[in-house]
Design a protein around this motif. Structure first.
Motif, mmCIF file in Angstrom:
data_model
loop_
_atom_site.group_PDB
_atom_site.id
_atom_site.type_symbol
_atom_site.label_atom_id
_atom_site.label_comp_id
_atom_site.label_asym_id
_atom_site.label_seq_id
_atom_site.Cartn_x
_atom_site.Cartn_y
_atom_site.Cartn_z
ATOM 1 N N SER A 114 0.895 -1.214 -0.042
ATOM 2 C CA SER A 114 0.034 -0.042 0.022
ATOM 3 C C SER A 114 0.955 1.302 -0.060
ATOM 4 C CB SER A 114 -0.918 0.044 1.201
ATOM 5 O OG SER A 114 -1.675 1.206 1.180
ATOM 6 N N MET A 115 1.877 1.170 0.645
ATOM 7 C CA MET A 115 2.760 2.480 0.736
ATOM 8 C C MET A 115 3.609 2.600 -0.603
ATOM 9 S SD MET A 115 2.125 4.125 3.720
ATOM 10 C CE MET A 115 3.489 5.177 3.469
ATOM 11 N N ILE A 116 4.104 1.569 -1.056
ATOM 12 C CA ILE A 116 4.862 1.558 -2.363
ATOM 13 C C ILE A 116 3.710 2.297 -3.379
ATOM 14 C CG2 ILE A 116 5.807 0.145 -4.219
ATOM 15 C CD1 ILE A 116 6.896 -1.632 -1.859
ATOM 16 N N LEU A 117 2.716 1.681 -3.457
ATOM 17 C CA LEU A 117 1.672 2.270 -4.238
ATOM 18 C C LEU A 117 1.341 3.716 -4.301
ATOM 19 C CD1 LEU A 117 -0.951 -0.761 -4.612
ATOM 20 C CD2 LEU A 117 0.591 -0.131 -6.448
ATOM 21 N N HIS A 118 1.308 4.194 -3.159
ATOM 22 C CA HIS A 118 1.033 5.566 -2.567
ATOM 23 C C HIS A 118 2.171 6.281 -3.273
ATOM 24 C CE1 HIS A 118 -0.135 9.062 -0.436
ATOM 25 N NE2 HIS A 118 0.809 9.241 -0.133
ATOM 26 N N SER A 119 3.460 5.696 -2.809
ATOM 27 C CA SER A 119 4.925 6.475 -3.553
ATOM 28 C C SER A 119 4.521 6.637 -4.741
ATOM 29 C CB SER A 119 6.025 5.718 -2.732
ATOM 30 O OG SER A 119 5.927 6.005 -1.414
ATOM 31 N N ILE A 120 4.464 5.427 -5.726
ATOM 32 C CA ILE A 120 4.448 5.371 -6.802
ATOM 33 C C ILE A 120 3.487 6.635 -7.463
ATOM 34 C CG2 ILE A 120 3.785 4.084 -9.007
ATOM 35 C CD1 ILE A 120 4.873 1.751 -7.458
ATOM 36 N N LEU A 146 -5.154 -5.058 -8.100
ATOM 37 C CA LEU A 146 -6.623 -5.038 -7.886
ATOM 38 C C LEU A 146 -7.207 -6.181 -7.502
ATOM 39 C CD1 LEU A 146 -7.711 -2.901 -11.300
ATOM 40 C CD2 LEU A 146 -7.154 -2.145 -9.001
ATOM 41 N N ASP A 147 -6.418 -7.271 -7.627
ATOM 42 C CA ASP A 147 -6.860 -8.691 -7.141
ATOM 43 C C ASP A 147 -6.325 -9.067 -5.749
ATOM 44 O OD1 ASP A 147 -8.502 -9.429 -9.510
ATOM 45 O OD2 ASP A 147 -6.442 -9.960 -10.564
ATOM 46 N N ASP A 148 -5.447 -8.238 -5.104
ATOM 47 C CA ASP A 148 -5.199 -8.157 -3.970
ATOM 48 C C ASP A 148 -6.225 -8.405 -2.875
ATOM 49 O OD1 ASP A 148 -2.246 -7.874 -2.536
ATOM 50 O OD2 ASP A 148 -3.918 -7.343 -1.059
ATOM 51 N N LYS A 149 -6.127 -9.080 -1.682
ATOM 52 C CA LYS A 149 -6.947 -9.609 -0.730
ATOM 53 C C LYS A 149 -7.355 -8.221 0.237
ATOM 54 C CE LYS A 149 -3.815 -11.397 2.607
ATOM 55 N NZ LYS A 149 -3.510 -12.983 3.305
ATOM 56 N N ASP A 150 -6.385 -7.222 0.347
ATOM 57 C CA ASP A 150 -6.422 -6.095 1.201
ATOM 58 C C ASP A 150 -7.185 -5.096 0.364
ATOM 59 O OD1 ASP A 150 -5.534 -4.923 3.923
ATOM 60 O OD2 ASP A 150 -4.873 -3.599 2.621
ATOM 61 N N ASN A 151 -8.337 -4.413 0.896
ATOM 62 C CA ASN A 151 -9.004 -3.439 0.207
ATOM 63 C C ASN A 151 -7.979 -2.112 0.271
ATOM 64 O OD1 ASN A 151 -11.129 -4.887 -0.126
ATOM 65 N ND2 ASN A 151 -12.344 -4.072 1.583
ATOM 66 N N SER A 152 -7.134 -1.934 1.047
ATOM 67 C CA SER A 152 -6.410 -0.621 0.822
ATOM 68 C C SER A 152 -5.405 -0.893 -0.304
ATOM 69 C CB SER A 152 -5.606 -0.651 2.425
ATOM 70 O OG SER A 152 -4.583 -1.630 2.594
ATOM 71 N N VAL A 153 -4.912 -1.957 -0.574
ATOM 72 C CA VAL A 153 -3.835 -2.245 -1.574
ATOM 73 C C VAL A 153 -4.784 -1.964 -2.762
ATOM 74 C CG1 VAL A 153 -2.522 -3.900 -2.998
ATOM 75 C CG2 VAL A 153 -2.412 -3.687 -0.367
ATOM 76 N N LYS A 154 -6.156 -2.430 -2.916
ATOM 77 C CA LYS A 154 -6.946 -2.237 -4.016
ATOM 78 C C LYS A 154 -7.053 -0.629 -4.364
ATOM 79 C CE LYS A 154 -9.876 -6.402 -3.898
ATOM 80 N NZ LYS A 154 -9.637 -6.974 -2.521
ATOM 81 N N THR A 155 -7.511 0.110 -3.200
ATOM 82 C CA THR A 155 -7.788 1.481 -3.195
ATOM 83 C C THR A 155 -6.439 2.207 -3.829
ATOM 84 O OG1 THR A 155 -9.370 1.212 -1.357
ATOM 85 C CG2 THR A 155 -8.275 3.483 -1.924
ATOM 86 N N GLN A 156 -5.385 1.769 -3.368
ATOM 87 C CA GLN A 156 -4.039 2.635 -3.705
ATOM 88 C C GLN A 156 -3.723 2.047 -5.150
ATOM 89 O OE1 GLN A 156 -2.580 5.078 -2.255
ATOM 90 N NE2 GLN A 156 -3.510 4.888 -0.340
ATOM 91 N N ALA A 157 -3.973 0.979 -5.532
ATOM 92 C CA ALA A 157 -3.785 0.434 -6.992
ATOM 93 C C ALA A 157 -4.622 1.285 -7.915
ATOM 94 C CB ALA A 157 -3.890 -0.794 -7.316
ATOM 95 N N LEU A 158 -6.033 1.558 -7.366
ATOM 96 C CA LEU A 158 -6.989 2.470 -8.478
ATOM 97 C C LEU A 158 -6.237 3.884 -8.561
ATOM 98 C CD1 LEU A 158 -10.312 1.029 -6.963
ATOM 99 C CD2 LEU A 158 -9.460 0.738 -9.123
ATOM 100 N N ASN A 159 -5.818 4.475 -7.208
ATOM 101 C CA ASN A 159 -5.069 5.900 -7.205
ATOM 102 C C ASN A 159 -3.998 5.898 -8.300
ATOM 103 O OD1 ASN A 159 -7.263 6.954 -5.415
ATOM 104 N ND2 ASN A 159 -6.051 6.056 -3.765
ATOM 105 N N THR A 160 -3.197 4.792 -8.306
ATOM 106 C CA THR A 160 -2.052 4.803 -9.137
ATOM 107 C C THR A 160 -2.653 4.666 -10.565
ATOM 108 O OG1 THR A 160 -0.884 3.716 -7.363
ATOM 109 C CG2 THR A 160 0.277 3.762 -9.454
ATOM 110 N N LEU A 161 -3.534 3.853 -10.980
ATOM 111 C CA LEU A 161 -3.863 3.858 -12.301
ATOM 112 C C LEU A 161 -4.563 5.098 -12.838
ATOM 113 C CD1 LEU A 161 -5.447 0.358 -12.256
ATOM 114 C CD2 LEU A 161 -3.252 0.991 -13.488
ATOM 115 N N LYS A 162 -5.193 5.714 -11.773
ATOM 116 C CA LYS A 162 -5.923 7.176 -12.041
ATOM 117 C C LYS A 162 -4.760 8.068 -12.452
ATOM 118 C CE LYS A 162 -8.270 10.874 -11.936
ATOM 119 N NZ LYS A 162 -7.312 12.107 -11.656
ATOM 120 N N ALA A 163 -3.803 8.116 -11.655
ATOM 121 C CA ALA A 163 -2.572 9.056 -12.000
ATOM 122 C C ALA A 163 -1.990 8.632 -13.479
ATOM 123 C CB ALA A 163 -1.385 8.709 -10.830
#
Length: 367
Positions: A114-120, A146-163
């Protein structure tokens, strides 16, 4: 037993002095050890863990500058050499974004991912050249998150794709994840995930092959619109406004079931940002249902449908609109007037020659 009181007091003063000296010596020794330990302490080694892009971190195995260190000195070619943003400004690739993407491929726990995705995400916005140099393989890697079991990881991945969706060459690849994003929004009730997913969808042109999935998730979008989370509501109604302009989706939206208090969204007490978007949605629905090709078909709506709530014989929408004409925010006032005009004069009548200047909808050309 034969000692006088002055003798006892003298002995007591001596003992106090000894204790004070011992205590003072102990404190000085502890202070010495603390200073010595501080001198020997070295900055931590750099790793591939999530790091702030504003700090100098040359590479794995090298020492990082402490945060309180002075500003980096100028390099031979001019300009500072410490900040990743500054290095890019001077035409040098910091390698920060690539290191973060590579670390994402390693096995990490949910928090680290989650933190790595936020930094990306931050890097994509701040390091434009490095973000543009990424490949579609990087987008595929983010899609796996997006297939990760943790919702926070999914959320950060969505933010990264948005970027990344702000970079034209990645849009088609990101579009391939649209159905997955719609599935997440409709099956997981998580406000942050809803906001991230809807922001991504609102930043993409949705292809026609996604329309069947959109029909299936329409009830979920309507539920998000009627929730109590303003940011999610605003993103949901923006998407619905966009979809209301699609001829093959208009009936599905109008026939979607809503709560009996749906018109509360038009209350003057609602935030101006939400009111404005809801009014835009109402105008587009009104224009769509009044279009000649739509009126040429005899449509049937259920009693709890959005159509009946907004345009049914027992609808109180007109009263809500009149109250919004005197709303403190000018944008809301103007948009309320546009909805009233669209209700009074169908689109084909407004296009006929008249002695009055026909009303033109500002929102026909906004997308």
């Amino acid at each position: 037993m034969g000692k006088s009181i002055p003798q006892y007091l003298g002995q007591l003063d001596i003992r106090k002095s000894v204790v004070s000296l011992a205590t003072g010596a102990g404190a000085i020794y502890l202070l010495y050890k603390a200073i010595k330990a501080g001198i020997k302490c070295k900055p931590p080694l750099c790793t591939n863990s999530p790091i702030c892009i504003a700090r100098e971190c040359p590479g794995p195995g090298e020492r990082a500058l402490p945060q309180e260190a002075p500003a980096p000195e100028a390099s031979a070619v001019g300009g500072p050499k410490g900040l990743a943003v500054e290095r890019e400004r001077h035409g040098r690739d910091s390698g920060e974004l690539r290191r973060l993407l590579n670390s994402l491929e390693c096995k990490q726990d949910e928090y680290a991912k989650s933190m790595i995705l936020h930094s990306i995400t931050r890097c994509v916005y701040l390091l434009e050249a490095e973000a543009s140099a990424c490949t579609t393989d990087d987008i595929v890697l983010l899609g796996y998150m997006l297939d990760d079991k943790d919702n926070s990881v999914k959320t950060q991945a969505l933010n990264t794709l948005k970027a990344f969706s702000g970079i034209r060459k990645f849009r088609l690849k990101i579009q391939e994840h649209s159905i997955k994003v719609l599935e997440l929004i409709s099956t997981i009730w998580d406000t942050e995930l809803h906001i991230a997913g809807l922001r991504l969808l609102n930043n993409l042109p949705l292809p026609d092959y996604v329309h069947p999935q959109l029909r299936r998730v329409m009830p979920a979008l309507m539920e998000i619109l009627q929730s109590d989370y303003i940011l999610a509501q605003v993103q949901a109604v923006r998407l619905l406004s966009y979809l209301a302009q699609k001829n093959d989706l208009l009936y599905d939206i109008l026939n979607c079931k809503v709560h009996s208090n749906f018109l509360n969204l038009f209350q003057p007490t609602q935030p101006g940002s939400l009111l404005y978007e809801v009014l835009v949605f109402a105008e587009r629905l009104s224009e769509g249902r009044n279009a000649p090709h739509y009126r040429a078909v005899k449509w049937h709506y259920n009693e709890q449908s959005l159509h009946e709530s907004l345009f049914g014989e027992e609808s109180r929408l007109a009263d809500r609109l009149l109250a919004l004409v005197i709303h403190p925010e000018e944008d809301v006032q103007i948009q309320a007037c546009k909805v009233i005009v669209s209700l009074q004069y169908p689109q084909d009548l407004r296009s006929r020659p008249s002695s009055c200047q026909p009303s033109r909808s500002y929102f026909k050309n906004t997308e």
